[in-house]
Design an enzyme around this catalytic site. Structure first.
Site, PDB file in Angstrom:
ATOM      1  N   LYS A 139     -37.208  14.919  42.582  1.00  0.00           N
ATOM      2  CA  LYS A 139     -38.110  16.070  42.369  1.00  0.00           C
ATOM      3  C   LYS A 139     -37.420  17.267  41.722  1.00  0.00           C
ATOM      4  CE  LYS A 139     -37.699  17.847  47.100  1.00  0.00           C
ATOM      5  NZ  LYS A 139     -38.260  17.763  48.455  1.00  0.00           N
ATOM      6  N   ARG A 185     -41.274  22.864  59.000  1.00  0.00           N
ATOM      7  CA  ARG A 185     -42.003  22.627  57.767  1.00  0.00           C
ATOM      8  C   ARG A 185     -43.108  21.616  58.124  1.00  0.00           C
ATOM      9  NH1 ARG A 185     -39.450  20.685  52.025  1.00  0.00           N
ATOM     10  NH2 ARG A 185     -40.046  18.663  52.895  1.00  0.00           N
TER      11      ARG A 185
HETATM   12  C1  LIG Z   1     -37.251  17.077  49.016  1.00  0.00           C
HETATM   13  C2  LIG Z   1     -37.438  16.132  50.134  1.00  0.00           C
HETATM   14  C3  LIG Z   1     -36.435  15.214  50.447  1.00  0.00           C
HETATM   15  C4  LIG Z   1     -35.093  15.216  49.756  1.00  0.00           C
HETATM   16  O1  LIG Z   1     -34.373  16.298  50.229  1.00  0.00           O
HETATM   17  P1  LIG Z   1     -32.885  16.636  49.726  1.00  0.00           P
HETATM   18  O2  LIG Z   1     -32.472  17.749  50.572  1.00  0.00           O
HETATM   19  O3  LIG Z   1     -33.004  17.007  48.293  1.00  0.00           O
HETATM   20  O4  LIG Z   1     -32.069  15.406  49.916  1.00  0.00           O
HETATM   21  C5  LIG Z   1     -36.670  14.319  51.484  1.00  0.00           C
HETATM   22  N1  LIG Z   1     -37.837  14.321  52.157  1.00  0.00           N
HETATM   23  C6  LIG Z   1     -38.828  15.176  51.877  1.00  0.00           C
HETATM   24  C7  LIG Z   1     -40.078  15.118  52.669  1.00  0.00           C
HETATM   25  C8  LIG Z   1     -38.665  16.118  50.857  1.00  0.00           C
HETATM   26  O5  LIG Z   1     -39.652  16.981  50.593  1.00  0.00           O
END
Ligand SMILES: *Cc1c(COP(=O)(O)O)cnc(C)c1O
Length: 352
Positions: A34, A128
């Site tokens: 992402k 979150r």
């Molecule tokens: C962005 C995200 C990840 C990856 O997180 P990193 O800290 O970039 O490894 C994993 N799970 C969810 C739900 C995310 O939104």
């Protein structure tokens, strides 16, 4: 023009290294792209080097971008889709992470592909997404009733909003919940989807509870860093991308502004140190393209002073190198800075 050089081989090597680490712990990897907006060049480089992984994205548009480029991979949507994107989510994501019964119901009522599955998110403290863990059992039971076999797992995310660190106890919550669901309903979860990058120390130290079998990794693959734990991830490289801004003005000016001081373009109160007259370069970058505060010039004699939406100002006075109009200044970026760079259409992407 401003551009970013992306070293896809280094990113793929990071992914390969982390895949090995997870393999040793019987954890599967979801590579999260992402921060690059699902960049097909980067995703392809990772998939060519590392087999048997899934690709994770938080935005449906990025998954579409990946599919339109011809990439054929198993995909995961990391964020609940908004109502208008439900159909596209179903079409583009094999697995969707959800945290509301009504969203799950809305998705299930679409015409599902045969391999669409869902993972229900539990909040283990980071505040979150996810149902608060103390209320999770009742909600999960209803999710099982709604989705049946399509509900293949439970998951949690840490270190993103509250900055909460991963501990074995956090993950035990998932394992215990899954066990309770199995005892009370007979439903078995195949996936215990725990970590993001912030949870990697548990795996490195052998502290990840048995049964956790999926990690979703983004930052550690793309940047080799772990912002939550304020560290570089051992075994990975950080020089995976370098940003170049072009010098569009180079002038000697005082270090203090002249006149009554109000607020800057973002309502911030700018602060200045008087260092006398300084050579200042203006680059064709700004807050719209980068997170100014987390840029690190490769030439460590340079100082990033400040940026407005479209002008980035760098003090070059102390550098041993000579800079000219039309030349570029190079920077390392944090995860946050890279996020903006990759999202900005004003920064050219160059793949190496
Ligand atoms: C962005 C995200 C990840 C990856 O997180 P990193 O800290 O970039 O490894 C994993 N799970 C969810 C739900 C995310 O939104």
């Amino acid at each position: 023009m401003a551009y970013v050089e992306i070293y896809t081989d280094k990113i793929a090597n990071n992914a390969e290294y982390l895949k090995g680490l997870l393999d040793n712990n019987e954890i599967e990897m979801v590579a999260v792209s992402k921060v690059t907006c699902g960049d097909p060049h980067i995703v392809t480089a990772i998939l060519e080097k590392v087999k048997n992984i899934k690709i994770g994205e938080s935005r449906v548009e990025n998954l579409e971008r990946i599919h339109k480029s011809g990439i054929n991979a198993e995909t995961m949507l990391l964020r609940s889709p908004s109502s208008d994107k439900s159909q596209k989510a179903i079409e583009n994501a094999d697995t969707i992470l959800v945290s509301e019964l009504s969203v799950l119901e809305r998705l299930i009522n679409k015409s599902l592909k045969k391999d669409n599955t869902f993972i229900y998110m539990v909040d283990t403290g980071d505040l979150r997404e996810g149902v608060w863990f103390e209320h999770a059992f009742e909600e999960m039971k209803k999710a099982v009733e709604l989705a049946g076999k399509k509900l293949t797992g439970i998951g949690t995310n840490l270190g993103c909003y509250g900055g909460v660190k991963a501990t074995p106890e956090k993950f035990d919550i998932l394992i215990e919940l899954g066990e309770k669901i199995r005892k009370k309903t007979g439903h078995v979860f195949h996936y215990y989807s725990a970590g993001n990058t912030a949870s990697l120390p548990l795996v490195e130290n052998g502290d990840c509870p048995k049964g956790i079998n999926q990690f979703r990794l983004g930052e550690s693959i793309i940047c080799g860093t772990d912002a939550t734990n304020n560290r570089i991830v051992p075994g990975t490289r950080q020089d995976t991308a370098i940003l170049y801004g072009e010098i569009i003005e180079l002038k000697k000016k005082p270090s203090l502004p002249w006149g009554e001081i109000g607020r800057d373009a973002f309502g911030r109160k700018p602060e200045f140190t008087d260092k006398g007259w300084r050579w200042r370069a203006i680059l064709d970058l700004g807050e719209q393209d980068v997170l100014t505060k987390s840029l690190k010039p490769l030439d460590n004699k340079l100082e990033v002073l400040h940026a407005s939406s479209d002008h980035l100002i760098v003090d070059i006075t102390d550098s041993k190198d000579e800079y000219k109009i039309g030349e570029h200044i190079a920077f390392y970026m944090s995860y946050g800075a890279l996020l903006r760079v990759m999202t900005s259409k004003y920064v050219n992407k160059v793949y190496i």
